[in-house]
Design an enzyme around this catalytic site. Structure first.
Site, PDB file in Angstrom:
ATOM      1  N   SER A  11       0.718  -1.246  -0.005  1.00 29.85           N
ATOM      2  CA  SER A  11       0.047  -0.067  -0.055  1.00 29.85           C
ATOM      3  C   SER A  11       0.927   1.218   0.166  1.00 29.85           C
ATOM      4  O   SER A  11       2.044   1.382   0.711  1.00 29.85           O
ATOM      5  CB  SER A  11      -0.912   0.027   1.440  1.00 29.85           C
ATOM      6  OG  SER A  11      -1.511   1.105   1.278  1.00 29.85           O
ATOM      7  N   TYR A  55      -1.756   6.044  -3.931  1.00 31.34           N
ATOM      8  CA  TYR A  55      -2.749   6.987  -3.713  1.00 31.34           C
ATOM      9  C   TYR A  55      -2.222   8.225  -4.289  1.00 31.34           C
ATOM     10  O   TYR A  55      -1.062   8.780  -4.066  1.00 31.34           O
ATOM     11  CB  TYR A  55      -3.266   7.345  -2.177  1.00 31.34           C
ATOM     12  CG  TYR A  55      -3.599   6.113  -1.657  1.00 31.34           C
ATOM     13  CD1 TYR A  55      -5.168   5.866  -1.854  1.00 31.34           C
ATOM     14  CD2 TYR A  55      -3.185   5.112  -0.809  1.00 31.34           C
ATOM     15  CE1 TYR A  55      -5.893   4.572  -1.358  1.00 31.34           C
ATOM     16  CE2 TYR A  55      -3.744   3.906  -0.256  1.00 31.34           C
ATOM     17  CZ  TYR A  55      -5.296   3.970  -0.341  1.00 31.34           C
ATOM     18  OH  TYR A  55      -5.689   2.799   0.074  1.00 31.34           O
ATOM     19  N   THR A  75      -5.139   3.167  -7.597  1.00 34.68           N
ATOM     20  CA  THR A  75      -6.758   2.593  -6.893  1.00 34.68           C
ATOM     21  C   THR A  75      -7.553   3.748  -6.931  1.00 34.68           C
ATOM     22  O   THR A  75      -7.585   5.041  -6.831  1.00 34.68           O
ATOM     23  CB  THR A  75      -6.214   2.767  -5.149  1.00 34.68           C
ATOM     24  OG1 THR A  75      -5.759   1.593  -4.842  1.00 34.68           O
ATOM     25  CG2 THR A  75      -7.638   3.055  -4.364  1.00 34.68           C
ATOM     26  N   LYS A 101      -7.496  -0.295  -9.988  1.00 33.45           N
ATOM     27  CA  LYS A 101      -8.450  -0.870  -8.869  1.00 33.45           C
ATOM     28  C   LYS A 101      -9.778  -0.103  -8.654  1.00 33.45           C
ATOM     29  O   LYS A 101      -9.487   1.063  -8.343  1.00 33.45           O
ATOM     30  CB  LYS A 101      -7.420  -1.027  -7.699  1.00 33.45           C
ATOM     31  CG  LYS A 101      -8.017  -1.735  -6.441  1.00 33.45           C
ATOM     32  CD  LYS A 101      -7.352  -1.815  -5.152  1.00 33.45           C
ATOM     33  CE  LYS A 101      -7.719  -2.279  -4.101  1.00 33.45           C
ATOM     34  NZ  LYS A 101      -8.850  -1.564  -3.482  1.00 33.45           N
ATOM     35  N   HIS A 113     -13.199  -1.923  -2.215  1.00 34.46           N
ATOM     36  CA  HIS A 113     -12.234  -1.591  -0.964  1.00 34.46           C
ATOM     37  C   HIS A 113     -12.999  -2.298   0.432  1.00 34.46           C
ATOM     38  O   HIS A 113     -12.894  -1.676   1.457  1.00 34.46           O
ATOM     39  CB  HIS A 113     -12.380  -0.204  -0.648  1.00 34.46           C
ATOM     40  CG  HIS A 113     -11.013   0.625  -0.574  1.00 34.46           C
ATOM     41  ND1 HIS A 113      -9.988   0.545  -1.416  1.00 34.46           N
ATOM     42  CD2 HIS A 113     -10.303   0.688   0.654  1.00 34.46           C
ATOM     43  CE1 HIS A 113      -8.998   1.099  -0.809  1.00 34.46           C
ATOM     44  NE2 HIS A 113      -9.079   1.077   0.397  1.00 34.46           N
TER      45      HIS A 113
END
Length: 401
Positions: free
Chosen positions: A162, A185, A211, A275, A299
């Site tokens: 992540s 992100y 994402t 995603k 999510h």
């Protein structure tokens, strides 16, 4: 603590990080507080306690039962960080919707040996399961993401790190002998994004995950009710100046567009997996922008309540992609039969978030490896009883659809 690092920690506390997770029972919350009830607009006092330091193999009967063990190890405040959003309808639907696809077993097929191996963007996985990106794992284990990555690698599978990790991406990459992807992100600072994905490539990550289904911190009612508790010293490992990072993680880009796919491809030189896209039109435009993979996800029901289960959106996504790129799925995977059903509907592999975290909390790297072993055992048994020798041979005819 220097001013830059202090700003980082403060902004992370304010903005939060996306963390896959699970429900906190109201009874557990009630037991966690001894003071008189506070006003509705005041946070309750919370003792976060310590993160897990477990490192052991697990005897698993049902992966979902590991949640109970996790609650015995971690405080309700730490578990609340993982809660679903809203009323939890999407969280529950992620599990229920698998029942819409009963298995149609074949008999007398002469199947003896089962092959669980699959190939995902050039990597051979021991089984069609990988570990999803979940941020701030220092909340759950003292060694943060490192045991999760190590356990995934020991199981012969893919770890997705992540962008909101507690540890820097280089440490995570070194923790696993297996393949790894980096999930980003997007930041409003595009040069920071460029630096992050180039750094990921240099560290050995083989794909970038954009994402699209999290444009801010997913927060459960329980987490909010407790005053959004954060363990002291919580930081974003890829941005912390003390760990070689820079930039403000919380300054996230909200106005994501398909052009971001092209940007990440150019900046990293790596395949980009998108995603959280589920609408066929969004999938088509993602492919047109150069997406190398489509990841069906909500999510884990942690960002927006009221949306459909991921498994319910899989067939339309597979039909839209038409075999041009792999389609993967997360949200709701708990059993080997869930993996079987997703692959029969056209997924190449599935991701686990909560299951891996429960394994991490209960047993560190060996606990994560144990979760994979349980899924492999259940999937192997389902394949044998359904008359299918290879996961790559699964098709819709193996389900009643």
């Amino acid at each position: 603590m220097n001013a830059s690092r202090r700003h980082l920690i403060q902004s992370l506390a304010a903005g939060g990080a996306a963390i896959a997770a699970t429900q906190v029972p109201k009874s557990a919350l009630a037991e966690s507080t001894v003071a008189p009830a506070a006003p509705a607009n005041s946070p309750l006092p919370v003792d976060l306690g310590e993160a897990s330091s477990q490192e052991r193999e697990l005897a698993i009967v049902n992966i979902e039962e590991l949640e109970d063990g996790a609650r015995k190890i971690l405080s309700p405040g730490r578990m609340a960080v993982m809660g679903y959003c809203g009323d939890g309808w999407t969280y529950r639907e992620n599990r229920r919707a698998f029942n819409d696809f009963p298995i149609m077993p074949r008999r007398l097929q002469g199947v003896k040996d089962i092959d669980l191996r699959t190939n995902l963007l050039g990597h051979e996985l021991a089984l069609p399961v990988f570990t999803c990106p979940t941020g701030q794992q220092r909340t759950f284990h003292v060694k943060a993401e490192l045991p999760n990555a190590a356990g995934t690698g020991m199981a012969g599978s893919l770890f997705v790190a992540s962008g909101a990790s507690s540890r820097p991406m280089e440490e995570i990459a070194n923790a696993t002998p297996g393949p790894k992807w980096f999930q980003i992100y997007m930041n409003r600072d595009m040069e920071l994004n460029r630096w992050l994905v180039q750094r990921a490539k240099a560290a050995g990550f083989s794909a970038i995950v954009l994402t699209a289904d999290a444009l801010g911190p997913g927060q459960s009612d329980d987490f909010i009710r407790l005053g959004r508790p954060r363990p002291s010293g919580q930081t974003a490992g890829n941005h912390d100046p003390a760990l070689g990072g820079h930039g403000n993680f919380a300054d996230q880009k909200r106005d994501l567009s398909f052009s971001d796919i092209s940007f990440l491809r150019e900046a990293s030189g790596l395949p980009v997996v998108v995603k959280g896209v589920v609408q066929p039109d969004d999938i088509r435009q993602s492919l047109a922008a150069g997406a190398a993979g489509i990841w069906i996800s909500n999510h884990g029901g942690r960002q927006m309540d009221g949306g459909p289960a991921s498994i319910s959106m899989l067939r339309a996504a597979v039909d839209t992609v038409e075999g041009r790129v792999p389609v993967v799925l997360d949200s709701g995977i708990r059993r080997g039969i869930d993996v079987f059903k997703a692959l029969a509907l056209g997924a190449t592999a599935v991701g686990i978030g909560r299951g891996a975290l429960w394994g991490l909390i209960n047993g560190g790297s060996l606990g994560v490896k144990s979760v994979y072993a349980q899924l492999a055992s259940e999937l192997r048994a389902t394949m044998l009883l359904s008359g299918v020798a290879k996961v790559t041979d699964l098709k819709r005819e193996n389900l009643k659809v």
